[in-house]
Enzyme design. Structure first.
Site, PDB file in Angstrom:
ATOM      1  N   LYS A 167       0.863  -1.184   0.000  1.00 25.31           N
ATOM      2  CA  LYS A 167       0.000   0.000   0.000  1.00 25.31           C
ATOM      3  C   LYS A 167       0.896   1.229   0.000  1.00 25.31           C
ATOM      4  O   LYS A 167       0.786   2.121   0.855  1.00 25.31           O
ATOM      5  CB  LYS A 167      -0.920  -0.074   1.244  1.00 25.31           C
ATOM      6  CG  LYS A 167      -1.993   0.973   1.303  1.00 25.31           C
ATOM      7  CD  LYS A 167      -3.116   0.791   0.303  1.00 25.31           C
ATOM      8  CE  LYS A 167      -4.095   1.951   0.404  1.00 25.31           C
ATOM      9  NZ  LYS A 167      -5.112   1.936  -0.659  1.00 25.31           N
ATOM     10  N   ASP A 200      -5.544  -3.193  -1.716  1.00 24.48           N
ATOM     11  CA  ASP A 200      -7.009  -3.097  -1.869  1.00 24.48           C
ATOM     12  C   ASP A 200      -7.438  -3.604  -3.249  1.00 24.48           C
ATOM     13  O   ASP A 200      -8.411  -4.360  -3.378  1.00 24.48           O
ATOM     14  CB  ASP A 200      -7.532  -1.675  -1.585  1.00 24.48           C
ATOM     15  CG  ASP A 200      -6.627  -0.570  -2.131  1.00 24.48           C
ATOM     16  OD1 ASP A 200      -5.579  -0.886  -2.739  1.00 24.48           O
ATOM     17  OD2 ASP A 200      -6.983   0.611  -1.959  1.00 24.48           O
ATOM     18  N   ASP A 224      -1.707 -12.227   5.951  1.00 25.62           N
ATOM     19  CA  ASP A 224      -2.638 -12.918   6.836  1.00 25.62           C
ATOM     20  C   ASP A 224      -4.059 -12.811   6.273  1.00 25.62           C
ATOM     21  O   ASP A 224      -4.779 -13.802   6.115  1.00 25.62           O
ATOM     22  CB  ASP A 224      -2.548 -12.278   8.233  1.00 25.62           C
ATOM     23  CG  ASP A 224      -3.301 -13.059   9.291  1.00 25.62           C
ATOM     24  OD1 ASP A 224      -3.761 -14.182   8.989  1.00 25.62           O
ATOM     25  OD2 ASP A 224      -3.433 -12.557  10.419  1.00 25.62           O
ATOM     26  N   ASP A 228      -6.536 -15.881   4.051  1.00 24.88           N
ATOM     27  CA  ASP A 228      -7.883 -16.364   4.380  1.00 24.88           C
ATOM     28  C   ASP A 228      -8.811 -16.149   3.181  1.00 24.88           C
ATOM     29  O   ASP A 228      -9.646 -16.996   2.861  1.00 24.88           O
ATOM     30  CB  ASP A 228      -8.460 -15.625   5.599  1.00 24.88           C
ATOM     31  CG  ASP A 228      -8.097 -16.294   6.930  1.00 24.88           C
ATOM     32  OD1 ASP A 228      -6.979 -16.849   7.025  1.00 24.88           O
ATOM     33  OD2 ASP A 228      -8.914 -16.268   7.867  1.00 24.88           O
TER      34      ASP A 228
HETATM   35 MG    MG Z   1      -4.819 -15.796   9.894  1.00 25.92          MG
END
Ligand code: MG
Ligand code: NAI
Length: 332
Positions: A167, A200, A224, A228
């Site tokens: 970013k 983003d 992280d 997911d």
């Molecule tokens: Mg995680």
């Protein structure tokens, strides 16, 4: 004989670890397990969710298998502490479509490589008179190391492109540096394409055109979150494994946490844990058995007869593992 540290943790960590050990035990491999504690139950016993003894054991063995742990309020994260203490600077998280699994996409095969030791997870967080703050530490050394790891990984695994995610338009200094170092390292690998996206936009591309990704390299928090999201693209957290790699021995763990919503019901999907064990076996040079376990699990997933509820089935954790073992035994 290879020595493996086993840290089941708590919640479904213990349940999926039991399943993975059953599979490993039936593979015929001669592994010596060293059990070690971490997580919430460990905290209740010793007032510490990641005892020094656990770190000591993990440092001494050839590899570590980690289940999952529940966060303990006001305690440092057990898994983040382990990654840091063992200098496991690269978290490798594959996003791969699996046969027979209903998911948003069926044609994905990319890998997220997350910097594991610094960024917003540096542990430099404190209360202030106004509220609280956290330092987002980005060093040249760690940025170089993770970019180099990503390109080396691309070379070894016959991948074509590495994409840096950051970013830098807002975090001009920290992510500006991360991005500049990424391109500096990219210069050493002329045979591999390199590009970069803002985080983003990346979150959107994961949904709209995830096929454009091959290797993604990014900082701790972004990795992280994106991993997911990546798991969600290919069937959910129950299927997503990861490897933590450093200069010494690796630590292998599912991407998911302790899942208190399904804990104790015996219905957690053991696949992420078993795939993590496969990554561990590959890392310690047991390619043949790794391959056979992976194939066995893929067959169980494809057949769809013994699946846990998260995959639309009605099987228990152990039933699914036993089916994997049946397939494995026919290959030994
Ligand atoms: Mg995680
Ligand atoms: P989570 O990953 O534990 O669960 C998120 C959702 O996915 C839940 O609905 C859960 O039931 C489902 N899920 C996860 N793994 C599954 C599996 N193997 N089979 C079927 N369904 C599965 O994340 P959540 O709920 O945000 O966190 C729970 C606890 O775990 C928290 O204390 C968190 O801090 C901790 N955590 C620990 C991690 C680790 O040990 N590496 C990683 C992520 C969270």
């Amino acid at each position: 004989m290879k020595k493996i540290t086993i840290i089941p943790g708590d919640g479904i960590g213990k349940e999926v670890m039991e399943a993975a050990i059953l599979v490993l035990d039936s593979s015929g491999l001669n592994l010596e397990y060293k059990f070690a504690e971490a997580g919430y139950e460990c905290f209740q016993k010793y007032g510490n969710n990641i005892p020094d003894e656990t770190i000591k054991i993990a440092k001494k063995t050839d590899a570590t298998l980690f289940g999952a742990v529940t966060t303990v309020k006001d305690q440092k994260s057990a898994i983040i502490t382990l990654r840091k203490e063992m200098n496991l600077f690269a978290n490798v998280r594959p996003v791969k479509s699996l046969p027979g699994i209903k998911s948003l996409y069926t044609d994905l095969d990319f890998v997220i490589i997350r910097e594991n030791t610094e960024g917003l997870y540096s542990g430099l967080e404190k209360y202030t008179p106004e509220g609280a703050n956290a330092i987002r530490l980005i060093t040249k050394k760690a940025s170089r190391r993770i970019s180099k790891f990503a390109f080396e990984y691309a070379l070894k695994n016959n991948r074509k492109r590495v994409t840096a995610v950051h970013k830098a338009n807002v975090l001009k200094k920290t992510d500006g540096l991360f991005k500049d170092i990424f391109y500096e390292i990219a210069g050493d690998y002329p045979g591999i394409d390199s590009n970069d996206y803002y985080v983003d936009a990346t979150a959107m591309y994961f949904i709209t055109k995830p096929q454009i990704f091959d290797i993604v390299v990014t900082s701790n928090l972004f990795g992280d979150i994106l991993s997911d999201e990546g798991a969600g693209l290919v069937g959910g957290l129950g299927l997503a494994p990861s490897a933590n790699i450093g200069d010494y021995n690796g630590l292998f763990e599912p991407v998911h946490g302790s899942a208190p919503d399904i804990e104790g019901k015996g219905i957690a999907n053991p696949s992420a844990m078993i795939f993590s064990a496969v990554m561990m076996l590959e890392n310690i040079g047991e390619m043949d058995i790794a391959n056979k376990i992976e194939k066995s699990l893929l067959e169980v997933l494809k057949e769809g007869k013994y699946l846990t509820p998260d995959l639309g089935g009605r099987s228990k954790t152990i039933e699914m593992a036993e089916e994997v073992i049946k397939k494995l035994k026919s290959k030994l």
